[in-house]
Design a protein around this motif. Structure first.
Motif, PDB file in Angstrom:
ATOM      1  N   LEU A  30       0.842  -1.196   0.000  1.00  0.00           N
ATOM      2  CA  LEU A  30       0.000   0.000   0.000  1.00  0.00           C
ATOM      3  C   LEU A  30       0.875   1.242   0.000  1.00  0.00           C
ATOM      4  CD1 LEU A  30      -2.636  -0.945   2.749  1.00  0.00           C
ATOM      5  CD2 LEU A  30      -2.879  -1.136   0.277  1.00  0.00           C
ATOM      6  N   GLU A  31       0.330   2.337  -0.466  1.00  0.00           N
ATOM      7  CA  GLU A  31       1.031   3.625  -0.380  1.00  0.00           C
ATOM      8  C   GLU A  31       0.054   4.688   0.105  1.00  0.00           C
ATOM      9  OE1 GLU A  31       0.723   4.693  -5.140  1.00  0.00           O
ATOM     10  OE2 GLU A  31       2.646   4.180  -4.276  1.00  0.00           O
ATOM     11  N   MET A  32       0.534   5.504   1.025  1.00  0.00           N
ATOM     12  CA  MET A  32      -0.274   6.592   1.556  1.00  0.00           C
ATOM     13  C   MET A  32      -0.168   7.773   0.599  1.00  0.00           C
ATOM     14  SD  MET A  32      -0.222   8.289   5.351  1.00  0.00           S
ATOM     15  CE  MET A  32       1.351   9.113   5.163  1.00  0.00           C
ATOM     16  N   ILE A  33      -1.304   8.313   0.185  1.00  0.00           N
ATOM     17  CA  ILE A  33      -1.285   9.423  -0.763  1.00  0.00           C
ATOM     18  C   ILE A  33      -1.802  10.708  -0.138  1.00  0.00           C
ATOM     19  CG2 ILE A  33      -1.396   8.020  -2.837  1.00  0.00           C
ATOM     20  CD1 ILE A  33      -4.402   8.468  -2.920  1.00  0.00           C
ATOM     21  N   GLY A  34      -2.237  10.646   1.127  1.00  0.00           N
ATOM     22  CA  GLY A  34      -2.693  11.863   1.777  1.00  0.00           C
ATOM     23  C   GLY A  34      -2.868  11.694   3.273  1.00  0.00           C
ATOM     24  N   LEU A  35      -2.550  12.748   4.014  1.00  0.00           N
ATOM     25  CA  LEU A  35      -2.744  12.799   5.458  1.00  0.00           C
ATOM     26  C   LEU A  35      -3.218  14.208   5.765  1.00  0.00           C
ATOM     27  CD1 LEU A  35      -2.381  11.551   8.308  1.00  0.00           C
ATOM     28  CD2 LEU A  35      -0.074  12.480   8.281  1.00  0.00           C
ATOM     29  N   LYS A  36      -4.444  14.336   6.248  1.00  0.00           N
ATOM     30  CA  LYS A  36      -5.040  15.655   6.409  1.00  0.00           C
ATOM     31  C   LYS A  36      -5.662  15.785   7.797  1.00  0.00           C
ATOM     32  CE  LYS A  36      -8.582  18.381   4.089  1.00  0.00           C
ATOM     33  NZ  LYS A  36      -9.504  18.358   2.956  1.00  0.00           N
ATOM     34  N   ALA A  37      -5.341  16.886   8.488  1.00  0.00           N
ATOM     35  CA  ALA A  37      -5.943  17.154   9.793  1.00  0.00           C
ATOM     36  C   ALA A  37      -7.442  17.376   9.619  1.00  0.00           C
ATOM     37  CB  ALA A  37      -5.290  18.379  10.424  1.00  0.00           C
ATOM     38  N   LYS A  38      -8.203  16.814  10.542  1.00  0.00           N
ATOM     39  CA  LYS A  38      -9.654  16.931  10.501  1.00  0.00           C
ATOM     40  C   LYS A  38     -10.117  17.325  11.901  1.00  0.00           C
ATOM     41  CE  LYS A  38     -13.775  14.160   9.720  1.00  0.00           C
ATOM     42  NZ  LYS A  38     -14.271  12.811   9.474  1.00  0.00           N
ATOM     43  N   GLY A  39     -10.479  18.569  12.082  1.00  0.00           N
ATOM     44  CA  GLY A  39     -10.912  19.028  13.401  1.00  0.00           C
ATOM     45  C   GLY A  39      -9.757  19.174  14.361  1.00  0.00           C
ATOM     46  N   MET A  40     -10.036  18.923  15.650  1.00  0.00           N
ATOM     47  CA  MET A  40      -9.025  19.157  16.674  1.00  0.00           C
ATOM     48  C   MET A  40      -8.220  17.922  17.049  1.00  0.00           C
ATOM     49  SD  MET A  40     -10.722  21.979  19.200  1.00  0.00           S
ATOM     50  CE  MET A  40     -11.779  20.841  20.022  1.00  0.00           C
ATOM     51  N   ASN A  41      -8.724  16.720  16.823  1.00  0.00           N
ATOM     52  CA  ASN A  41      -8.016  15.519  17.269  1.00  0.00           C
ATOM     53  C   ASN A  41      -7.946  14.403  16.239  1.00  0.00           C
ATOM     54  OD1 ASN A  41      -7.388  16.288  19.983  1.00  0.00           O
ATOM     55  ND2 ASN A  41      -9.553  16.084  20.451  1.00  0.00           N
ATOM     56  N   ASP A  42      -8.426  14.626  15.040  1.00  0.00           N
ATOM     57  CA  ASP A  42      -8.508  13.553  14.055  1.00  0.00           C
ATOM     58  C   ASP A  42      -7.679  13.842  12.813  1.00  0.00           C
ATOM     59  OD1 ASP A  42     -10.352  12.253  15.693  1.00  0.00           O
ATOM     60  OD2 ASP A  42     -12.065  13.181  14.704  1.00  0.00           O
ATOM     61  N   TYR A  43      -7.315  12.758  12.137  1.00  0.00           N
ATOM     62  CA  TYR A  43      -6.636  12.829  10.842  1.00  0.00           C
ATOM     63  C   TYR A  43      -7.320  11.877   9.880  1.00  0.00           C
ATOM     64  CZ  TYR A  43      -2.724  15.418  12.748  1.00  0.00           C
ATOM     65  OH  TYR A  43      -1.953  16.383  13.318  1.00  0.00           O
ATOM     66  N   THR A  44      -7.428  12.283   8.628  1.00  0.00           N
ATOM     67  CA  THR A  44      -7.934  11.419   7.577  1.00  0.00           C
ATOM     68  C   THR A  44      -6.749  10.967   6.734  1.00  0.00           C
ATOM     69  OG1 THR A  44     -10.060  12.545   7.525  1.00  0.00           O
ATOM     70  CG2 THR A  44      -9.475  11.255   5.590  1.00  0.00           C
ATOM     71  N   ILE A  45      -6.625   9.665   6.556  1.00  0.00           N
ATOM     72  CA  ILE A  45      -5.539   9.079   5.777  1.00  0.00           C
ATOM     73  C   ILE A  45      -6.123   8.513   4.492  1.00  0.00           C
ATOM     74  CG2 ILE A  45      -3.829   7.229   5.690  1.00  0.00           C
ATOM     75  CD1 ILE A  45      -3.512   7.613   8.715  1.00  0.00           C
ATOM     76  N   LYS A  46      -5.550   8.926   3.375  1.00  0.00           N
ATOM     77  CA  LYS A  46      -5.967   8.435   2.061  1.00  0.00           C
ATOM     78  C   LYS A  46      -4.846   7.526   1.552  1.00  0.00           C
ATOM     79  CE  LYS A  46      -8.033  11.404  -0.625  1.00  0.00           C
ATOM     80  NZ  LYS A  46      -8.309  12.475  -1.615  1.00  0.00           N
ATOM     81  N   TYR A  47      -5.220   6.344   1.057  1.00  0.00           N
ATOM     82  CA  TYR A  47      -4.219   5.375   0.605  1.00  0.00           C
ATOM     83  C   TYR A  47      -4.744   4.583  -0.589  1.00  0.00           C
ATOM     84  CZ  TYR A  47      -7.094   1.814   2.817  1.00  0.00           C
ATOM     85  OH  TYR A  47      -8.132   0.988   3.144  1.00  0.00           O
ATOM     86  N   ARG A  48      -3.829   3.859  -1.221  1.00  0.00           N
ATOM     87  CA  ARG A  48      -4.198   2.992  -2.343  1.00  0.00           C
ATOM     88  C   ARG A  48      -3.211   1.831  -2.420  1.00  0.00           C
ATOM     89  NH1 ARG A  48      -2.472   7.269  -6.981  1.00  0.00           N
ATOM     90  NH2 ARG A  48      -0.239   7.163  -6.626  1.00  0.00           N
ATOM     91  N   LYS A  49      -3.609   0.806  -3.153  1.00  0.00           N
ATOM     92  CA  LYS A  49      -2.683  -0.287  -3.435  1.00  0.00           C
ATOM     93  C   LYS A  49      -1.619   0.254  -4.373  1.00  0.00           C
ATOM     94  CE  LYS A  49      -5.739  -4.183  -2.766  1.00  0.00           C
ATOM     95  NZ  LYS A  49      -6.343  -5.377  -3.344  1.00  0.00           N
ATOM     96  N   SER A  50      -0.394  -0.191  -4.211  1.00  0.00           N
ATOM     97  CA  SER A  50       0.702   0.274  -5.056  1.00  0.00           C
ATOM     98  C   SER A  50       0.373   0.048  -6.525  1.00  0.00           C
ATOM     99  CB  SER A  50       1.999  -0.457  -4.702  1.00  0.00           C
ATOM    100  OG  SER A  50       2.367  -0.151  -3.378  1.00  0.00           O
ATOM    101  N   GLY A  51       0.461   1.102  -7.322  1.00  0.00           N
ATOM    102  CA  GLY A  51       0.210   1.023  -8.749  1.00  0.00           C
ATOM    103  C   GLY A  51      -1.250   1.173  -9.143  1.00  0.00           C
ATOM    104  N   SER A  52      -2.144   1.309  -8.181  1.00  0.00           N
ATOM    105  CA  SER A  52      -3.573   1.413  -8.471  1.00  0.00           C
ATOM    106  C   SER A  52      -3.989   2.876  -8.622  1.00  0.00           C
ATOM    107  CB  SER A  52      -4.378   0.780  -7.343  1.00  0.00           C
ATOM    108  OG  SER A  52      -5.761   0.989  -7.528  1.00  0.00           O
ATOM    109  N   ASN A  53      -5.079   3.115  -9.333  1.00  0.00           N
ATOM    110  CA  ASN A  53      -5.620   4.467  -9.467  1.00  0.00           C
ATOM    111  C   ASN A  53      -6.743   4.741  -8.479  1.00  0.00           C
ATOM    112  OD1 ASN A  53      -3.916   5.236 -11.569  1.00  0.00           O
ATOM    113  ND2 ASN A  53      -5.280   4.359 -13.111  1.00  0.00           N
TER     114      ASN A  53
END
Length: 77
Positions: free
Chosen positions: A32-55
């Motif tokens: 897997l590869e992480m393509i995004g890490l974004k703060a959400k509010g005061m205590n949370d993070y949203t992580i966006k990921y995909r399988k390597s080579g996938s769209n």
């Protein structure tokens, strides 16, 4: 009353800023590869990921209390 509201608004902005500038270190599982890490509010993070080579991608949300997730994800604060 107005002073109390200004103080509360300032505290919320300070906490949100702290969250934005202090993200976790993320260990991503093999394949897997992480393509995004974004703060959400005061205590949370949203992580966006995909399988390597996938769209296509997926995402999930973690809080500051999260240390790991099934599949090999690890979060270090």
């Amino acid at each position: 009353m107005m002073g109390l509201l200004q103080w509360a608004a300032g505290a919320i902005l300070a906490k949100s800023g702290h969250n934005k500038f202090n993200p976790p270190q993320v260990i991503v599982p093999n394949g897997l590869e992480m393509i995004g890490l974004k703060a959400k509010g005061m205590n949370d993070y949203t992580i966006k990921y995909r399988k390597s080579g996938s769209n296509s991608w997926s995402e999930f949300t973690i809080s500051r209390n999260t240390r790991s997730r099934s599949g090999g994800w690890e979060f270090h604060w």
